[in-house]
Enzyme design. Structure first.
Site, mmCIF file in Angstrom:
data_model
loop_
_atom_site.group_PDB
_atom_site.id
_atom_site.type_symbol
_atom_site.label_atom_id
_atom_site.label_comp_id
_atom_site.label_asym_id
_atom_site.label_seq_id
_atom_site.Cartn_x
_atom_site.Cartn_y
_atom_site.Cartn_z
ATOM 1 N N THR A 193 0.830 -1.211 0.000
ATOM 2 C CA THR A 193 0.000 0.000 0.000
ATOM 3 C C THR A 193 0.863 1.260 0.000
ATOM 4 O O THR A 193 0.355 2.345 -0.226
ATOM 5 C CB THR A 193 -0.900 0.040 1.255
ATOM 6 O OG1 THR A 193 -0.080 -0.060 2.412
ATOM 7 C CG2 THR A 193 -1.923 -1.090 1.251
ATOM 8 N N GLU A 211 -0.490 -8.902 10.109
ATOM 9 C CA GLU A 211 -1.651 -9.611 10.679
ATOM 10 C C GLU A 211 -1.764 -11.016 10.100
ATOM 11 O O GLU A 211 -2.758 -11.701 10.308
ATOM 12 C CB GLU A 211 -2.936 -8.834 10.373
ATOM 13 C CG GLU A 211 -3.195 -7.689 11.321
ATOM 14 C CD GLU A 211 -2.108 -6.628 11.279
ATOM 15 O OE1 GLU A 211 -1.698 -6.243 10.165
ATOM 16 O OE2 GLU A 211 -1.629 -6.208 12.338
ATOM 17 N N ASP A 340 -0.502 -4.330 19.725
ATOM 18 C CA ASP A 340 -0.437 -3.723 18.396
ATOM 19 C C ASP A 340 -0.175 -2.221 18.488
ATOM 20 O O ASP A 340 -0.592 -1.456 17.635
ATOM 21 C CB ASP A 340 -1.719 -3.987 17.581
ATOM 22 C CG ASP A 340 -1.550 -3.632 16.107
ATOM 23 O OD1 ASP A 340 -0.400 -3.558 15.651
ATOM 24 O OD2 ASP A 340 -2.571 -3.408 15.430
#
Lengths: 569, 188
Positions: A193, A211, A340
């Site tokens: 991305t 993930e 996270d």
């Protein structure tokens, strides 16, 4: 890097799925590429090196190789910014999350959209010159929206990385594909991305996938041929580290070191599936030929039981030699992260005061924790961290099966949003989220490239969410000013020599603030979330500010498909 | 000799391509028995595969074959296919129109509950706006209610174990909220 919802906001403002269902359907239009003719002269390495002094163009995703997002032009200033008006609006064919940083070269603007489309536009009129519609492979695996953050130009080529994990060189004039290289296998959780960073004929690129149990990397490809030149695994074969029990700010992380050591003896080093994505641009120190970037979270996000050790170099600042990709230094913010709360927002190279007040080359990073961290560029060591920009509560409570409440929520603090700096004022400008969350843990073995969270973070329904814009003095760590916003902020910010900062909100507001005081001086309503970093440039003696208004998948802000340029009369 | 070879080659090519075309048609003919001649599944616990995302369909067939997703019905079916077959079948079904199962819209209060639960977890971050899906993430809007309820329950017990991340998210959501989501999604 994963995504969490916006319950309180959705409930309070009544946006989200319910109203979304009532409005016209958001469609992904399968538009064909349209070749064209952009009359653009090749970009030289010298031009790129001097991007920080160039107010005509906007050549790199974060303005320049140091990634200061400080635009040197000052035609638009504190006195006249109130007269800013729309020069043009370009509507893309893709109405999804828009995170593009517009690049401007010689009067031509390059923007990208979700699903890896690229448009070349006339930067003065907004007229489309060409459109590259990437033919996506059937297998894409990504956690947080089909985003694309932009391109970079070197010579007469435009470099693009796509959701199906390919690297492409396009002809900057026509939009034709010059070469394509497969970066990694999307079926194993890899996707792209970020905008590539191109320097000295090398295309630098990282990967998403924290993930999905990937093994992260940063790579250099030959800009001429697309051949891989070097690869740096963000997870070394010895990922165990020093069994750190405290985070960068000295707070205890409640690790059970003995249990981890027992697990290590049982399963060995977990490096092969440990995550560690890099999906924001590195900064490049041209003087020392080094690059600096941050590495994201370990896999699985919330369950540390099967990944004993510090999980190097996740949640770290890392520096490499540009020519060889060899390790130079690192600094880990949070060892063995189970929240996270990783390192995402791109690094910035500025001169900073060291502990003795001496000015030295520094590197700074804005954390999801809500601190801005200031490092010595020589050895990555931490000089100081700022006051917290968002509320912190209950840190570092361990995730539980039922859900443990902790602030900040797992989006931050500062998410991927690039910060801006104004070296003259010694200020760094960051946009923040405040989202109270529950952290839950669940355990499961590596699922062959599937979503591997090790639990869930959920926004607590009924708890108020908000955001802010914060100016931090990076030489003192003190907050200079803060503007509160009604919703969490994600996207980016630009500082200018005109004494301004520009940034947008999920509710469609795009505004200019006095960069010394935070006073709002101008604003505009875009009708869709302004969740992308602004750029600025000059054509025909006039300064423009441009930003994407397309909303955001990650925090579910209203989608749109607009690129909006502003100027003065 | 040269001419003969040419003819022979052309004939072979024709047969080969016909054979391939037949195989695809044959392969998908089996599916209609359960997934429906017109895309409407014959039983309420069978999922809609017409108009579903190609990447998702492929991954499911792959997972059935690997045994990562357990199903006494689908595993033997998927085992016959190689990767290329699966990709072709996935592409074939993804091009079909999504059928309207005629399920009613969820009542306002149920929808509001579903929206709040969805926002808390952030379902649209992956399933995208209006739950249309993309790539390997499935479309959920308008999926059969009974199938949704079954597969969500299977995620929670990990009887459906091919995506532990989805299991974690389902476990983090209360059964009450999930019931609302099922009704809401089915009615979209």
């Amino acid at each position: 890097m994963y995504v969490k919802g916006l319950a309180a906001f959705a409930a309070a403002v009544g946006v989200g799925l319910l109203s979304g269902a009532a409005i016209a359907q958001e469609v992904k239009q399968e538009k064909q590429s349209v070749l064209g003719n952009a009359n653009v002269s090749p970009v030289t390495q010298e031009q790129l090196n001097a991007a920080d002094k160039n107010s005509k163009d906007f050549l790199l995703t974060n303005g320049n190789y140091a990634q200061t997002r400080f635009y040197p032009g000052k035609q638009i200033g504190r006195d006249n910014v109130k007269n800013l008006h729309v020069a043009w609006i370009f509507q893309t064919d893709v109405k999804e999350s828009l995170e593009t940083s517009p690049i401007v070269v010689d009067g031509v603007m390059y923007v990208t959209t979700s699903f890896s489309h690229v448009y070349a536009l006339d930067a003065k009129t907004g007229q489309q010159l060409w459109h590259y519609a990437h033919k996506m492979g059937p297998i894409t695996v990504y956690c947080c929206g089909p985003n694309n953050r932009g391109i970079q130009v070197l010579g007469d080529r435009v470099y693009l990385a796509t959701l199906d994990s390919k690297l492409l060189a396009l002809n900057a004039k026509t939009g034709e594909v010059v070469w394509t290289t497969n970066i990694a296998d999307p079926e194993l959780g890899y996707s792209e991305t970020m905008a590539p960073t191109v320097v000295k004929d090398k295309v630098l690129i990282g990967t998403n996938g924290g993930e999905y149990g990937i093994r992260g990397f940063v790579r250099a490809y030959d800009a001429k041929t697309g051949k891989q030149l070097w690869n740096f695994n963000t997870i070394p074969e010895n990922s165990v580290g020093v069994w750190a029990t405290k985070d960068a700010t000295g707070r205890d992380m409640h690790r059970n070191i003995q249990a981890e050591k027992d697990m290590l003896a049982k399963i060995g080093d977990p490096y092969a599936k440990l995550g560690g994505g890099v999906w924001q641009n590195p900064s490049v120190d041209l003087a020392t030929n080094r690059i600096y970037f941050v590495v994201g979270n370990p896999s699985p996000d919330l369950d540390g039981s099967n990944r004993p050790g510090d999980n190097l170099y996740t949640n770290s600042l890392v520096s490499l030699d540009l020519d060889t990709g060899k390790y130079v230094c690192h600094f880990q913010y949070i060892a063995h992260d189970v929240w996270d709360l990783d390192a995402v927002s791109p690094t910035v190279l500025v001169n900073v005061k060291d502990k003795d007040g001496k000015r030295i080359p520094g590197v700074i990073h804005a954390g999801k924790t809500g601190h801005i961290y200031v490092h010595d560029r020589k050895d990555c060591s931490l000089i100081r961290f700022s006051e917290t920009m968002v509320p912190q509560e209950n840190m570092w409570v361990l995730p539980t099966k039922e859900g443990a409440r902790m602030l900040p929520g797992a989006n931050g603090g500062v998410e991927w949003s690039p910060i801006a700096t104004d070296p003259g004022q010694e200020l760094a400008y960051a946009i923040n989220l405040h989202q109270p969350m529950h952290y839950r843990v669940e355990s499961s073995p590596y699922p062959n490239g599937k979503l591997w969270l090790g639990g869930a973070f959920t926004a607590i329904p009924g708890e108020q969410q908000s955001g802010n814009i914060t100016a931090v003095n990076y030489n003192t760590g003190k907050i200079k000013w803060q503007v509160k916003t009604p919703e969490p902020m994600i996207g980016g910010i630009l500082a200018t020599a005109g004494g301004l900062v520009f940034t947008g909100e999920g509710n469609g507001k795009f505004a200019a603030y006095n960069s010394s005081t935070g006073k709002e001086l101008w604003s505009f309503r875009a009708g869709a979330g302004v969740n992308a970093p602004p750029s600025s440039y000059m054509i025909g003696g006039k300064q423009y500010v441009v930003v994407g208004a397309g909303g955001n998948t990650q925090v579910d802000f209203k989608r749109g498909n607009n690129i909006i340029a502003f100027t003065l009369d | 000799m040269f001419g003969k070879l040419m003819m022979c080659g052309a004939a072979l090519f024709l047969i080969a391509s016909q054979a391939r075309a037949e195989t695809i048609a044959e392969k998908v003919a089996v599916c209609t028995g359960c997934h429906g001649e017109d895309g409407k599944p014959v039983d309420k616990t069978i999922p809609t595969i017409w108009g579903q995302q190609a990447g998702y369909l492929y991954i499911q067939l792959r997972d059935f074959k690997r045994g990562d997703r357990k199903s006494e019905i689908m595993q033997p079916i998927a085992t016959q296919f190689e990767r290329d077959d699966m990709l072709a079948i996935a592409e074939y079904f993804s091009q079909k129109p999504w059928p309207d199962l005629g399920q009613p819209r969820a009542p306002k209060d149920v929808a509001a509950k579903a929206v709040s639960a969805s926002a808390s977890v952030g379902c649209p971050a992956c399933h995208l706006d209006r739950f249309q899906g993309d790539g390997t993430v499935p479309r959920l809007a308008g999926m059969g209610r009974d199938y949704l309820a079954k597969t969500i329950a299977d995620f929670r017990t990990r009887a459906r174990g091919n995506n532990p991340g989805m299991s974690d998210l389902m476990l983090a959501t209360s059964p009450d909220d999930l019931a609302a989501l099922v009704e809401y999604l089915a009615g979209l």
